[in-house]
Design a protein around this motif. Structure first.
Motif, mmCIF file in Angstrom:
data_model
loop_
_atom_site.group_PDB
_atom_site.id
_atom_site.type_symbol
_atom_site.label_atom_id
_atom_site.label_comp_id
_atom_site.label_asym_id
_atom_site.label_seq_id
_atom_site.Cartn_x
_atom_site.Cartn_y
_atom_site.Cartn_z
ATOM 1 N N PRO A 108 87.364 42.804 86.235
ATOM 2 C CA PRO A 108 86.143 42.497 87.059
ATOM 3 C C PRO A 108 85.462 43.914 87.230
ATOM 4 C CG PRO A 108 88.036 42.420 88.405
ATOM 5 C CD PRO A 108 88.778 42.714 87.218
ATOM 6 N N PHE A 109 86.029 45.139 87.359
ATOM 7 C CA PHE A 109 85.471 46.060 88.040
ATOM 8 C C PHE A 109 85.179 46.936 86.698
ATOM 9 C CE2 PHE A 109 87.448 44.833 91.933
ATOM 10 C CZ PHE A 109 86.377 44.759 92.650
ATOM 11 N N VAL A 110 83.951 47.353 86.382
ATOM 12 C CA VAL A 110 83.918 48.413 85.329
ATOM 13 C C VAL A 110 82.933 49.275 85.464
ATOM 14 C CG1 VAL A 110 84.502 46.587 83.543
ATOM 15 C CG2 VAL A 110 82.201 46.786 84.222
ATOM 16 N N MET A 111 82.883 50.525 84.864
ATOM 17 C CA MET A 111 81.871 51.478 85.013
ATOM 18 C C MET A 111 81.047 51.755 83.966
ATOM 19 S SD MET A 111 82.749 53.103 87.899
ATOM 20 C CE MET A 111 81.972 54.439 87.912
ATOM 21 N N VAL A 112 79.708 51.770 84.188
ATOM 22 C CA VAL A 112 78.565 51.715 83.271
ATOM 23 C C VAL A 112 77.582 52.732 83.536
ATOM 24 C CG1 VAL A 112 78.919 49.251 82.943
ATOM 25 C CG2 VAL A 112 77.278 50.042 84.303
ATOM 26 N N PRO A 113 77.186 53.249 82.184
ATOM 27 C CA PRO A 113 75.996 54.181 82.710
ATOM 28 C C PRO A 113 74.743 53.666 83.219
ATOM 29 C CG PRO A 113 76.229 53.951 80.325
ATOM 30 C CD PRO A 113 77.410 53.119 80.903
ATOM 31 N N ALA A 114 73.956 54.252 84.163
ATOM 32 C CA ALA A 114 73.090 53.504 84.840
ATOM 33 C C ALA A 114 71.867 52.997 83.681
ATOM 34 C CB ALA A 114 72.257 54.727 85.541
ATOM 35 N N LEU A 115 71.588 53.484 82.632
ATOM 36 C CA LEU A 115 70.839 53.258 81.385
ATOM 37 C C LEU A 115 71.025 51.799 81.123
ATOM 38 C CD1 LEU A 115 68.373 53.859 79.797
ATOM 39 C CD2 LEU A 115 69.873 54.962 78.221
ATOM 40 N N ALA A 116 72.275 51.294 81.118
ATOM 41 C CA ALA A 116 72.446 50.018 80.850
ATOM 42 C C ALA A 116 71.916 48.769 81.672
ATOM 43 C CB ALA A 116 73.873 49.832 80.623
ATOM 44 N N LEU A 117 71.524 49.383 82.855
ATOM 45 C CA LEU A 117 71.292 48.368 83.886
ATOM 46 C C LEU A 117 69.717 47.906 83.838
ATOM 47 C CD1 LEU A 117 73.002 49.736 86.944
ATOM 48 C CD2 LEU A 117 73.832 48.059 85.444
ATOM 49 N N LEU A 118 68.975 48.921 82.750
ATOM 50 C CA LEU A 118 67.600 48.485 82.661
ATOM 51 C C LEU A 118 67.289 47.114 82.205
ATOM 52 C CD1 LEU A 118 64.907 50.134 82.480
ATOM 53 C CD2 LEU A 118 65.180 50.313 80.118
ATOM 54 N N GLY A 119 66.311 46.551 83.257
ATOM 55 C CA GLY A 119 65.959 45.203 82.913
ATOM 56 C C GLY A 119 66.887 44.299 83.672
ATOM 57 N N TRP A 120 67.747 44.584 84.237
ATOM 58 C CA TRP A 120 68.454 43.681 85.213
ATOM 59 C C TRP A 120 68.224 43.586 86.711
ATOM 60 C CZ3 TRP A 120 73.417 44.895 88.425
ATOM 61 C CH2 TRP A 120 73.889 43.772 88.714
ATOM 62 N N GLY A 174 81.091 52.490 77.188
ATOM 63 C CA GLY A 174 80.158 53.066 76.731
ATOM 64 C C GLY A 174 78.765 52.416 76.641
ATOM 65 N N LEU A 175 77.535 52.910 76.088
ATOM 66 C CA LEU A 175 76.471 52.586 76.464
ATOM 67 C C LEU A 175 76.249 50.978 75.727
ATOM 68 C CD1 LEU A 175 73.512 52.497 77.723
ATOM 69 C CD2 LEU A 175 72.721 53.845 75.611
ATOM 70 N N LYS A 176 76.625 51.053 74.263
ATOM 71 C CA LYS A 176 76.519 49.741 73.724
ATOM 72 C C LYS A 176 77.435 48.686 74.342
ATOM 73 C CE LYS A 176 77.507 48.048 68.897
ATOM 74 N NZ LYS A 176 77.848 48.245 67.578
ATOM 75 N N GLU A 177 78.557 49.125 74.886
ATOM 76 C CA GLU A 177 79.431 47.923 75.407
ATOM 77 C C GLU A 177 78.767 47.502 76.637
ATOM 78 O OE1 GLU A 177 84.025 48.624 74.495
ATOM 79 O OE2 GLU A 177 82.987 50.369 75.424
ATOM 80 N N ALA A 178 78.334 48.490 77.536
ATOM 81 C CA ALA A 178 77.711 48.367 78.855
ATOM 82 C C ALA A 178 76.357 47.447 78.654
ATOM 83 C CB ALA A 178 77.489 49.546 79.406
ATOM 84 N N LEU A 181 77.146 43.780 77.985
ATOM 85 C CA LEU A 181 77.395 43.267 79.451
ATOM 86 C C LEU A 181 76.570 42.746 80.221
ATOM 87 C CD1 LEU A 181 79.540 42.356 81.492
ATOM 88 C CD2 LEU A 181 79.832 44.735 82.413
ATOM 89 N N VAL A 182 75.495 43.876 80.334
ATOM 90 C CA VAL A 182 74.317 43.734 81.061
ATOM 91 C C VAL A 182 73.475 42.468 80.680
ATOM 92 C CG1 VAL A 182 72.349 44.436 82.267
ATOM 93 C CG2 VAL A 182 74.456 45.807 82.360
ATOM 94 N N ALA A 183 73.250 42.443 79.252
ATOM 95 C CA ALA A 183 72.771 41.392 78.672
ATOM 96 C C ALA A 183 73.215 39.966 79.083
ATOM 97 C CB ALA A 183 72.510 41.487 76.922
ATOM 98 N N GLY A 184 74.519 39.907 79.207
ATOM 99 C CA GLY A 184 75.202 38.607 79.504
ATOM 100 C C GLY A 184 74.742 38.342 80.943
ATOM 101 N N LEU A 185 74.770 39.360 81.970
ATOM 102 C CA LEU A 185 74.415 39.118 83.277
ATOM 103 C C LEU A 185 73.023 38.537 83.365
ATOM 104 C CD1 LEU A 185 76.162 42.234 84.906
ATOM 105 C CD2 LEU A 185 77.155 39.776 84.793
ATOM 106 N N ILE A 186 72.263 39.268 82.492
ATOM 107 C CA ILE A 186 70.756 38.626 82.605
ATOM 108 C C ILE A 186 70.705 37.315 81.969
ATOM 109 C CG2 ILE A 186 68.284 39.026 81.660
ATOM 110 C CD1 ILE A 186 69.105 41.920 81.425
#
Length: 208
Positions: A108-120, A174-178, A181-186
């Motif tokens: 449930p806890f993952v580390m992601v680069p901040a760039l992956a959060l863009l748009g969320w 990594g950025l692609k995986e992150a 994930l964020v696309a799924g959250l959106i």
């Protein structure tokens, strides 16, 4: 971490892609302290190992000209229970907690680069400001509290200071995986969750 680019055919100073603004508050045993006030040996509260001393502190200034692809991310107030907007450089590692992460990666806890959060949740880019950037290092990689639910990765020293954040027991994407994930959250419309009771009991008091 730094990258080098050219502008108009001329070399420009290295561009910082991670690190924290000197004014960013971090949780310590003595309360919330600005990153810029921390020195080697000062204790900081970490997610998994409690109070840990800072091993090294490096201070830098961002280049005056930064291509839009390297602009920092702006987290609006409340996105991760932050009581004021927070600015993060694109490769700064951020901890996410989500049921979808557990479904996709077994944790449930993952580390992601901040760039992956863009748009969320309204997270956008902003033009960089002329601020001091501070890089904290611990003996081993650590996750520190920049808010009660905003947790950021700091590298370790020596061989532990790899370009990709790796902490024991922590899944790093990594950025692609992150982005996946964020696309799924959106898609799900899922907002950042508060820490569960087990972790919240060890979290610092909210910012005043």
């Amino acid at each position: 971490m730094q990258v080098s680019v050219s502008h108009g055919g001329a070399a420009v100073p290295a561009i910082l892609v991670d690190g924290l603004p000197a004014s960013q508050l971090l949780a310590t045993p003595d309360g919330w302290v600005e990153v810029g006030d921390l020195e080697p040996g000062d204790p900081v509260l970490t997610f998994e190992q409690g109070e840990m001393p800072v091993a090294a502190v490096y201070r830098s200034a961002q280049a005056a000209w930064v291509p839009p692809g390297f602009w920092p991310l702006l987290l609006p107030q409340g996105v991760m229970d932050n009581d004021h907007p927070v600015e993060l450089l694109p490769a700064q590692m951020v901890m996410l907690e989500a049921e979808l992460a557990e479904e996709m990666y077994g944790e449930p806890f993952v580390m992601v680069p901040a760039l992956a959060l863009l748009g969320w949740n309204g997270i956008t880019r902003r033009a960089p400001r002329e601020v001091e950037i501070v890089h904290l290092q611990f003996e081993t990689p650590q996750v520190v509290f920049a808010g009660t639910c905003l947790l950021l990765g700091c590298f370790g020293t020596g061989q532990a200071a790899a370009n990709l954040f790796r902490a024991d027991g922590m899944t790093t994407l990594g950025l692609k995986e992150a982005r996946h994930l964020v696309a799924g959250l959106i898609t799900e419309g899922e907002r950042a969750r508060f820490l569960p009771p087990a972790q919240a009991a060890f979290a610092p008091a909210p910012l005043l």
